[in-house]
Design a protein around this motif. Sequence first.
Motif, PDB file in Angstrom:
ATOM      1  N   ILE A  69       1.451   6.205   1.482  1.00  0.00           N
ATOM      2  CA  ILE A  69       0.458   6.256   2.562  1.00  0.00           C
ATOM      3  C   ILE A  69       0.964   5.496   3.777  1.00  0.00           C
ATOM      4  CG2 ILE A  69      -1.868   5.557   3.237  1.00  0.00           C
ATOM      5  CD1 ILE A  69      -2.658   5.944   0.267  1.00  0.00           C
ATOM      6  N   ARG A  70       1.503   4.318   3.557  1.00  0.00           N
ATOM      7  CA  ARG A  70       2.058   3.526   4.664  1.00  0.00           C
ATOM      8  C   ARG A  70       3.125   4.302   5.417  1.00  0.00           C
ATOM      9  NH1 ARG A  70       6.306  -0.913   3.052  1.00  0.00           N
ATOM     10  NH2 ARG A  70       7.300   1.068   2.505  1.00  0.00           N
ATOM     11  N   ASN A  71       4.060   4.897   4.685  1.00  0.00           N
ATOM     12  CA  ASN A  71       5.188   5.573   5.317  1.00  0.00           C
ATOM     13  C   ASN A  71       4.758   6.802   6.098  1.00  0.00           C
ATOM     14  OD1 ASN A  71       6.677   3.672   3.966  1.00  0.00           O
ATOM     15  ND2 ASN A  71       7.622   5.075   2.515  1.00  0.00           N
ATOM     16  N   SER A  72       3.614   7.390   5.750  1.00  0.00           N
ATOM     17  CA  SER A  72       3.184   8.626   6.405  1.00  0.00           C
ATOM     18  C   SER A  72       2.866   8.427   7.877  1.00  0.00           C
ATOM     19  CB  SER A  72       1.963   9.203   5.683  1.00  0.00           C
ATOM     20  OG  SER A  72       0.821   8.388   5.878  1.00  0.00           O
ATOM     21  N   ARG A  73       2.595   7.185   8.290  1.00  0.00           N
ATOM     22  CA  ARG A  73       2.294   6.911   9.698  1.00  0.00           C
ATOM     23  C   ARG A  73       3.372   6.090  10.387  1.00  0.00           C
ATOM     24  NH1 ARG A  73      -3.085   7.806  11.306  1.00  0.00           N
ATOM     25  NH2 ARG A  73      -2.314   7.172  13.353  1.00  0.00           N
ATOM     26  N   GLY A  74       4.422   5.729   9.649  1.00  0.00           N
ATOM     27  CA  GLY A  74       5.521   4.997  10.264  1.00  0.00           C
ATOM     28  C   GLY A  74       5.164   3.606  10.714  1.00  0.00           C
ATOM     29  N   SER A  75       4.147   3.019  10.091  1.00  0.00           N
ATOM     30  CA  SER A  75       3.721   1.668  10.473  1.00  0.00           C
ATOM     31  C   SER A  75       3.675   0.801   9.221  1.00  0.00           C
ATOM     32  CB  SER A  75       2.341   1.721  11.141  1.00  0.00           C
ATOM     33  OG  SER A  75       1.367   2.150  10.205  1.00  0.00           O
ATOM     34  N   ASN A  76       3.053  -0.339   9.322  1.00  0.00           N
ATOM     35  CA  ASN A  76       2.925  -1.220   8.159  1.00  0.00           C
ATOM     36  C   ASN A  76       1.480  -1.303   7.703  1.00  0.00           C
ATOM     37  OD1 ASN A  76       4.076  -2.941   6.185  1.00  0.00           O
ATOM     38  ND2 ASN A  76       3.263  -4.728   7.261  1.00  0.00           N
ATOM     39  N   GLN A  77       0.810  -0.177   7.724  1.00  0.00           N
ATOM     40  CA  GLN A  77      -0.580  -0.127   7.299  1.00  0.00           C
ATOM     41  C   GLN A  77      -0.762   0.973   6.262  1.00  0.00           C
ATOM     42  OE1 GLN A  77      -3.432   0.461  10.405  1.00  0.00           O
ATOM     43  NE2 GLN A  77      -5.176  -0.070   9.117  1.00  0.00           N
ATOM     44  N   PRO A  78      -1.173   0.639   5.053  1.00  0.00           N
ATOM     45  CA  PRO A  78      -1.482  -0.707   4.570  1.00  0.00           C
ATOM     46  C   PRO A  78      -0.233  -1.564   4.345  1.00  0.00           C
ATOM     47  CG  PRO A  78      -1.674   0.854   2.779  1.00  0.00           C
ATOM     48  CD  PRO A  78      -1.416   1.664   4.012  1.00  0.00           C
ATOM     49  N   ASP A  79      -0.412  -2.857   4.418  1.00  0.00           N
ATOM     50  CA  ASP A  79       0.660  -3.822   4.225  1.00  0.00           C
ATOM     51  C   ASP A  79       0.927  -3.945   2.728  1.00  0.00           C
ATOM     52  OD1 ASP A  79       2.105  -6.212   3.753  1.00  0.00           O
ATOM     53  OD2 ASP A  79       1.333  -7.112   5.593  1.00  0.00           O
ATOM     54  N   LEU A  80       2.121  -3.561   2.307  1.00  0.00           N
ATOM     55  CA  LEU A  80       2.425  -3.496   0.882  1.00  0.00           C
ATOM     56  C   LEU A  80       2.395  -4.871   0.218  1.00  0.00           C
ATOM     57  CD1 LEU A  80       3.016  -0.987  -0.805  1.00  0.00           C
ATOM     58  CD2 LEU A  80       5.436  -1.560  -0.701  1.00  0.00           C
ATOM     59  N   THR A  81       2.862  -5.885   0.913  1.00  0.00           N
ATOM     60  CA  THR A  81       2.847  -7.225   0.313  1.00  0.00           C
ATOM     61  C   THR A  81       1.418  -7.738   0.142  1.00  0.00           C
ATOM     62  OG1 THR A  81       3.168  -8.258   2.490  1.00  0.00           O
ATOM     63  CG2 THR A  81       5.131  -7.831   1.170  1.00  0.00           C
ATOM     64  N   GLN A  82       0.549  -7.408   1.087  1.00  0.00           N
ATOM     65  CA  GLN A  82      -0.853  -7.816   0.942  1.00  0.00           C
ATOM     66  C   GLN A  82      -1.517  -7.062  -0.199  1.00  0.00           C
ATOM     67  OE1 GLN A  82      -2.367 -10.402   2.593  1.00  0.00           O
ATOM     68  NE2 GLN A  82      -3.872 -10.058   0.959  1.00  0.00           N
ATOM     69  N   ILE A  83      -1.178  -5.774  -0.346  1.00  0.00           N
ATOM     70  CA  ILE A  83      -1.705  -4.998  -1.464  1.00  0.00           C
ATOM     71  C   ILE A  83      -1.278  -5.626  -2.791  1.00  0.00           C
ATOM     72  CG2 ILE A  83      -1.456  -2.806  -2.700  1.00  0.00           C
ATOM     73  CD1 ILE A  83      -3.359  -2.524  -0.417  1.00  0.00           C
ATOM     74  N   ALA A  84      -0.014  -6.036  -2.876  1.00  0.00           N
ATOM     75  CA  ALA A  84       0.466  -6.670  -4.103  1.00  0.00           C
ATOM     76  C   ALA A  84      -0.316  -7.946  -4.396  1.00  0.00           C
ATOM     77  CB  ALA A  84       1.958  -6.974  -3.992  1.00  0.00           C
ATOM     78  N   ARG A  85      -0.519  -8.761  -3.382  1.00  0.00           N
ATOM     79  CA  ARG A  85      -1.307  -9.989  -3.563  1.00  0.00           C
ATOM     80  C   ARG A  85      -2.718  -9.662  -4.043  1.00  0.00           C
ATOM     81  NH1 ARG A  85       0.714 -11.277   1.757  1.00  0.00           N
ATOM     82  NH2 ARG A  85       2.338 -12.885   1.736  1.00  0.00           N
ATOM     83  N   ASP A  86      -3.318  -8.667  -3.408  1.00  0.00           N
ATOM     84  CA  ASP A  86      -4.689  -8.317  -3.749  1.00  0.00           C
ATOM     85  C   ASP A  86      -4.787  -7.759  -5.163  1.00  0.00           C
ATOM     86  OD1 ASP A  86      -5.588  -9.142  -1.267  1.00  0.00           O
ATOM     87  OD2 ASP A  86      -5.498  -7.136  -0.386  1.00  0.00           O
TER      88      ASP A  86
END
Length: 239
Positions: free
Chosen positions: A16-33
């Motif tokens: 999902i993040r890569n589909s928009r070429g940005s850092n949303q959602p933030d993968l590291t924050q997802i891992a923490r969550d």
Amino acid sequence: MATVRLSVNINKIALIRNSRGSNQPDLTQIARDCEAFGAQGITVHPRPDERHVRFDDLPLLKDVVTTEFNIEGNPDARFMREVIQVQPHQATLVPDGPQALTSDQGWDTTKYHDFLQDVVAQLQAAGIRVSIFVDADERLVEGAKAVGADRIEFYTGHYAKDFSKNPAEAVKKHVQCAQLAVNLGLGVNAGHDLNLQNLNYYKNEVHGLQEVSIGHALVCDAMYFGLQNTIQMYVRQLI
């Protein structure tokens, strides 16, 4: 507390993040969550085309994961170089070709004995526990032991496909092979198409199971139930 560890595969979040070429959602924050919500591990599977998790994600994730970090993939030269540098807790070896859509079969551990033995030794020398993705076949389990693996991960796609028709028959080979693995001193993991419908039965039947890696089904459920609630629903299946 779950008796079997849930490792959340966050590849689909990266897609999902890569589909928009940005850092949303933030993968590291997802891992923490995911960890805060009850996951006992984080799994990623960087593929050669980096269509979801990228290799440059690996050190960032290693820095934030506080439970257990599992990197799975085909141990080609780049994978080996990056994984040894990052030093996750576990590397899971999967025989994916470069164009594979998903991991839909395990290793022939006898045919690729010499290759796997060398790869396993390199990873273990770096202090990384090694799991080998295999189908539920006693010959392949014995082959995993012969190449020096620490664990096996059962491919559960066939189990999931046949579960609704005959659960006992669908899980039969996994029960037998898990017992063999335990007798041989191998740890037992499992993954692929495990979900809220078939996970608890699998956990109850397959003795010696230590860890399941779940991504696609969990992310699909999270679209309806929310990520926090979904992770806790999966954890409850493993108690």
